[in-house]
Design a protein around this motif. Structure first.
Motif, PDB file in Angstrom:
ATOM      1  N   LYS A   1     -55.582  83.952 -23.648  1.00 58.69           N
ATOM      2  CA  LYS A   1     -54.889  85.216 -23.827  1.00 58.69           C
ATOM      3  C   LYS A   1     -53.863  85.000 -24.906  1.00 58.69           C
TER       4      LYS A   1
ATOM      5  N   ASP B   1     -48.455  81.938 -16.858  1.00 62.79           N
ATOM      6  CA  ASP B   1     -48.657  81.343 -15.531  1.00 62.79           C
ATOM      7  C   ASP B   1     -47.343  80.823 -14.951  1.00 62.79           C
TER       8      ASP B   1
ATOM      9  N   PRO C   1     -63.216  87.755 -22.299  1.00 58.24           N
ATOM     10  CA  PRO C   1     -64.026  88.675 -21.486  1.00 58.24           C
ATOM     11  C   PRO C   1     -63.840  90.111 -21.949  1.00 58.24           C
TER      12      PRO C   1
ATOM     13  N   SER D   1     -61.090  88.706 -13.593  1.00 54.71           N
ATOM     14  CA  SER D   1     -62.295  87.955 -13.945  1.00 54.71           C
ATOM     15  C   SER D   1     -63.004  87.369 -12.736  1.00 54.71           C
TER      16      SER D   1
ATOM     17  N   GLY E   1     -50.141  86.696 -16.802  1.00 55.79           N
ATOM     18  CA  GLY E   1     -50.764  85.413 -16.501  1.00 55.79           C
ATOM     19  C   GLY E   1     -51.736  84.947 -17.566  1.00 55.79           C
ATOM     20  N   ASP E   2     -52.095  83.673 -17.480  1.00 50.61           N
ATOM     21  CA  ASP E   2     -53.049  83.103 -18.433  1.00 50.61           C
ATOM     22  C   ASP E   2     -54.318  82.634 -17.778  1.00 50.61           C
ATOM     23  N   SER E   3     -54.227  82.186 -16.531  1.00 50.67           N
ATOM     24  CA  SER E   3     -55.393  81.534 -15.940  1.00 50.67           C
ATOM     25  C   SER E   3     -55.324  81.598 -14.435  1.00 50.67           C
ATOM     26  N   ASP E   4     -56.346  81.052 -13.827  1.00 46.11           N
ATOM     27  CA  ASP E   4     -56.423  80.993 -12.372  1.00 46.11           C
ATOM     28  C   ASP E   4     -55.218  80.315 -11.746  1.00 46.11           C
TER      29      ASP E   4
ATOM     30  N   PRO F   1     -58.269  76.887 -19.116  1.00 46.73           N
ATOM     31  CA  PRO F   1     -57.964  78.280 -18.746  1.00 46.73           C
ATOM     32  C   PRO F   1     -59.190  79.154 -18.941  1.00 46.73           C
ATOM     33  N   LEU F   2     -59.342  80.069 -18.092  1.00 47.26           N
ATOM     34  CA  LEU F   2     -60.520  80.916 -18.139  1.00 47.26           C
ATOM     35  C   LEU F   2     -60.543  81.766 -19.381  1.00 47.26           C
ATOM     36  N   GLN F   3     -59.395  82.042 -19.860  1.00 45.10           N
ATOM     37  CA  GLN F   3     -59.366  83.003 -20.932  1.00 45.10           C
ATOM     38  C   GLN F   3     -58.199  82.680 -21.816  1.00 45.10           C
TER      39      GLN F   3
ATOM     40  N   LYS G   1     -61.956  80.627  -9.180  1.00 48.94           N
ATOM     41  CA  LYS G   1     -61.462  79.350  -8.658  1.00 48.94           C
ATOM     42  C   LYS G   1     -60.306  79.551  -7.699  1.00 48.94           C
TER      43      LYS G   1
ATOM     44  N   PRO H   1     -68.297  89.818 -14.032  1.00 50.72           N
ATOM     45  CA  PRO H   1     -67.092  90.152 -13.271  1.00 50.72           C
ATOM     46  C   PRO H   1     -67.259  91.502 -12.581  1.00 50.72           C
TER      47      PRO H   1
ATOM     48  N   PRO I   1     -56.108  87.714 -16.026  1.00 49.19           N
ATOM     49  CA  PRO I   1     -57.242  86.798 -16.180  1.00 49.19           C
ATOM     50  C   PRO I   1     -57.407  85.853 -15.001  1.00 49.19           C
TER      51      PRO I   1
END
Lengths: 584, 330
Positions: free
Chosen positions: B157, A444, B4, A516, A466-469, B153-155, A495, A551, A491
């Motif tokens: 990784k 991120d 996921p 996702s 990336g790792d997250s929203d 975090p959603l995932q 959000k 998703p 990912p």
């Protein structure tokens, strides 16, 4: 005086406006006041529609009744890499029909990534008396029959450019359909055609068109016919050869070299399929005048490339395969001080092991040696933060930087760390960066850098990162000038998307595939944002047959004033407020 | 939170369990590989024995030879065949929505774990969260970013995960993820044909393997393109094509007798199979239409120019290798 402004005659304003050509400026003019809007729309001659679904033919025609030139783009960029299924859309026909009725004096049509039928080409051929320019870039859906219609009917055609289109090549006869009286050709690009064209017809066409400046042949044109063609068009500025191979005979070689030497205006070379290295030196006579060289299909080794490139002191643009290797790029850096654009393509992208000695070092050399370098596309197998840092500091004038490290998620090969800092350095130092493509191992953090520093960034391509929203959020909230964002296999989810929904109206489009984002979120987005088309693509069935939290396969969001489109195939659904799900 | 499924291209598929929930799956377990292998051929014909590896486009041919095996089985064990309609069934039951495009290149084992029902269980956000987010998120980015930071975090990784796929095919080249590396088709096709020209000197180097061919299906409104080089055998190709074209047979699934997502009853499946038999054919370099599956895979990919999923009834008259020189009605 105040009074004078009101009584300024329209004709004068029109005349003044005619000097303003850029779309942005034209747009600004039209916003000044109602009367300027009116005057401007009547005298606008050229329009660029970046997304054909952002607007509709009736809307266009209603606002601009007197166009002479229209450019349309259809499918999203990732369609180039087969991520957009066949049948998705981008059909040119409704546009061409509408324009045939509304713009009898239309002169130019430029289409990119659209589906064009032979029928459409026939309509073009018969509807526009003064038709001059047809550019079909990465288009598909037509055959050489459609081209025959154009050739036979467009008496005033200047430019026919089929670059990288997929044409069903039924026969090379179509070229003969240009009547003998036709002499106005200035630019011909048939490099994408598979079959041989009628060579005699080609030679005659070329030699009777005195203004021919650009000629890009297809692979099927044999090398021994090239000298004749060149002699018929010594005024050529841009040439794309056919297959660059033949039996090695001294007379063929000297014939070729002589013919090249006779083209004093030749500045751009491309083609070079199937290159026989010993024929390369035939272009030596003109190397010193070349500004653009596309050797990206030439499977020759570094020493031969070096010999050629080192003679091209005025070179501004080089496209080449990674056969050039680090050594060759070092020579390039030393010889071509005017280089503005470099693209290095992979010769063996699917092999597991590197087949050439091309590493990050080559790019570093060029960044050091070429002070005007602005645009980079580079495929390689290893990269380090240190190298990216060096490149960034060497070349703060970069405007386009696309790096593809072939293995997804490759870390810095020296430290095994993510490449966040390296790309961070790029966006931090290259303040005018407009286009960026990322690759390698990225967290991120790289997006935080991009959101912080990428203020001029207009197009961003992201894959396996990336790792997250948070990553997506950084980009959407930070990049003020973002127009196109394309993301695959990251990912990123609901959000960030929903939190930045308003941002999407300031952009041309957003593509997200294999991420996702849930179906439910897409519905919400579609319902809340009526001026966006939120299209969900799913080839395995309607998304509402699965839970809302599932998703989606692919998501394509774009702003539009035309409402949801009506030509969607069965695997595309629009989320809007009419029904949460509309199956077309 | 589990990873996921849609990011399976890196080989997470092995983690998923084959579901035991499906009652009929047990009937499948006892079968040997050969028995469950669907043979390529016209309805009623017996195809000669062949090695499992050149196991052939199983499912598109309907289940005539092994009818009883495939009813109701939701499990796709490697080597098991599935009818075309089975594939559809599997999809609806398992919300196999989300295959990343890279799935196409994966071994067929991917189908089973994907379908296990877990996929729907771990959403990034549940609907409730979405609706509460809605109010503030769309209008107040500042507070939204706060809420994003706070949520986990959603995932997870794991960056150290190797990106190469574990893949059953030739070790010299790895499985190709669709659209990666990002190289335009024109370039890929050009370079690929470079290699076939230089084949003698190539020493078996995979190079640019990329071979896009169009696939049409009788009755379908539009066609598809597939890259033959992303598959290493007929089985993979067949699975991929099923997945791609299943949406066109939806209509046939929606007959009254069907309970819907939970699975098809044995009798209705049989009806379907008899009604919706498809045969996979291809046009070769000479322009002749042949049945897929009869020649070794490499020979097939070398000579195949386009594919057509034909109704079985129309395919009568096409025999492997004994092709009449007149072109088909296509």
């Amino acid at each position: 005086m105040k009074k004078a402004a009101y009584s300024f005659p329209e004709e004068v304003l029109e005349h003044v406006f005619s000097f303003i050509v850029s779309d942005k400026d034209r747009s600004s003019i039209s916003l000044v006041c109602k009367s300027w809007y009116e005057i401007e729309r009547w005298c606008r001659r050229k329009v660029f529609v970046g997304n054909c679904y952002a607007v509709s033919p009736p809307i266009l025609i209603k606002r601009f009744p007197e166009l002479r030139s229209v450019t349309l783009k259809g499918k999203p960029h990732f369609a180039d890499f087969n991520l957009v299924p066949e049948g998705w859309g981008g059909f040119a026909c409704p546009w061409i029909r509408a324009m045939a009725g509304a713009y009898p004096w239309l002169e130019e049509i430029r289409l990119k990534r659209m589906v064009v039928s032979d029928e459409s080409l026939e309509i073009i051929a018969k509807s526009f008396r003064n038709f001059k320019v047809l550019v079909l870039s990465s288009c598909e859906g037509f055959t050489t029959e459609g081209l025959a219609a154009i050739a036979a009917n467009c008496r005033n055609l200047r430019e026919l450019d089929l670059r990288e289109s997929e044409v069903e090549d039924l026969s090379g006869r179509w070229l003969s359909d240009f009547p003998d009286s036709y002499t106005s050709l200035e630019s011909l690009n048939i490099s994408c055609l598979g079959n041989e064209v009628n060579l005699l017809a080609l030679e005659r066409l070329v030699s009777r068109c005195p203004n021919l400046k650009t000629l890009r042949l297809n692979r099927a044109v044999p090398l021994d016919r090239l000298p004749n063609l060149l002699r018929g068009a010594p005024q050529l500025a841009e040439l794309g050869t056919g297959a660059y191979t033949s039996e090695m005979r001294p007379d063929v070689f000297s014939n070729l070299a002589e013919a090249f030497a006779g083209c004093k205006q030749l500045k751009t070379l491309s083609g070079f399929w199937d290159v026989l290295p010993s024929y390369l030196p035939a272009v030596n006579p003109i190397c010193s005048q070349l500004i653009s060289l596309n050797l990206s299909y030439a499977t020759v080794q570094s020493p031969d490339l070096i010999k050629l490139v080192s003679l091209c002191e005025k070179l501004q643009k080089l496209w080449v395969l990674d056969y050039i290797e680090d050594d060759g790029l070092e020579v390039l850096a030393a010889s071509c001080k005017d280089l503005r654009e470099l693209r290095v393509f992979p010769s063996d992208p699917f092999g597991l092991e590197p087949n050439v000695a091309l590493t990050e070092q080559g790019l570093v050399s060029v960044s050091e040696g070429c002070p005007k370098l602005q645009s980079v596309l580079y495929f390689c197998r290893q990269m380090s933060n240190a190298a990216l840092n060096t490149i960034a500091r060497n070349r703060p004038n970069l405007t386009r930087f696309r790096l593809c490290i072939i293995e997804p998620r490759s870390p810095d090969y020296l430290t095994l760390q993510p490449l966040d800092d390296g790309f961070g350095a790029i966006v931090e130092h290259c303040k005018d960066l407009r286009r960026l493509s990322l690759s390698g191992l990225l967290t991120d953090r790289v997006f935080e850098y991009i959101g912080t520093y990428g203020k001029k960034l207009e197009m961003l391509s992201v894959a396996f990162a990336g790792d997250s929203d948070l990553g997506l959020h950084h980009v959407l909230s930070g990049c003020d000038n973002l127009r196109k964002l394309e993301i695959r296999d990251c990912p990123f989810g609901d959000k960030a998307l929903l939190a930045n929904a308003a941002k999407l109206e300031t952009m041309r489009s957003l593509w997200m595939s294999s991420c996702s984002v849930s179906f439910g979120a897409c519905k919400v987005l579609g319902q809340k944002m009526p001026r966006l088309n939120v299209e969900v693509m799913d080839e395995s069935g309607p998304p509402d047959s699965r839970p809302e939290s599932s998703p989606v396969e692919k998501l394509y969001v774009y702003r539009t004033v035309a409402g949801p489109r009506l030509d969607m195939p069965g695997f595309v659904w629009t989320m809007d407020d009419d029904s949460a799900l509309r199956i077309s | 939170m589990s990873t996921p499924l849609e990011h399976d291209y890196i080989g997470l598929a092995e983690k998923k369990k084959i579901p035991s929930s499906s009652s009929s799956s047990s009937s499948e377990d006892g079968k040997t590989f050969k028995e469950t292998e669907l043979r390529l051929g016209l309805p009623g014909s017996e195809s000669p024995e062949r090695k499992p590896l050149s196991g052939v486009s199983l499912s598109l041919f309907g289940n005539l030879n092994n009818n009883n095996n495939v009813m109701n089985h939701h499990v796709h064990v490697a080597g098991a065949k599935r009818g075309f309609s089975d594939a559809i069934d599997a999809k609806w039951a398992f919300s196999d929505a989300h295959g990343s495009d890279s799935d196409l290149g994966k071994p067929s084992a991917l189908f089973s774990p994907r379908g296990s029902g877990n996929v729907v269980g771990k959403p990034p956000l549940d609907p409730k969260t979405i609706s509460t987010q809605q109010g503030n998120s769309i209008n107040t980015p500042a507070s939204a970013s706060q809420s994003i930071k706070e949520s986990k975090p959603l995932q997870e990784k794991n960056p150290q995960l190797p990106a190469t796929n574990e893949h059953a095919s030739a070790p010299a080249s790895k499985a190709q993820v669709v659209g990666w590396p990002p190289i335009r088709s024109f370039r890929k096709n050009t370079m690929a044909s470079n290699l076939t020209k230089n084949n003698d000197e190539a020493e078996g180097k995979p190079g640019f393997g990329c071979l896009y061919v169009k696939v049409s299906m009788d009755g379908a409104p539009y066609l598809r393109k597939v890259d033959l080089k992303t598959y290493s055998n007929y089985k993979e190709l067949s699975s991929a094509l099923e997945k791609m074209f299943s949406c066109f047979t939806i209509g046939q699934c929606n007959s009254p007798g069907l309970p819907g997502k939970d699975g098809l009853s044995e009798s209705s499946l049989r009806d379907l199979l008899h009604g919706s038999e498809y045969v996979l054919t291809y046009e070769d370099k000479d322009g002749d239409w042949m049945l897929v599956g009869d020649v070794p895979w490499e020979m097939f990919t070398d000579s195949c120019r386009r594919l057509r999923i034909m109704k079985g009834s129309e395919a009568i008259g096409l025999a492997p290798r004994a092709v009449e020189k007149s072109k088909s009605q296509n």
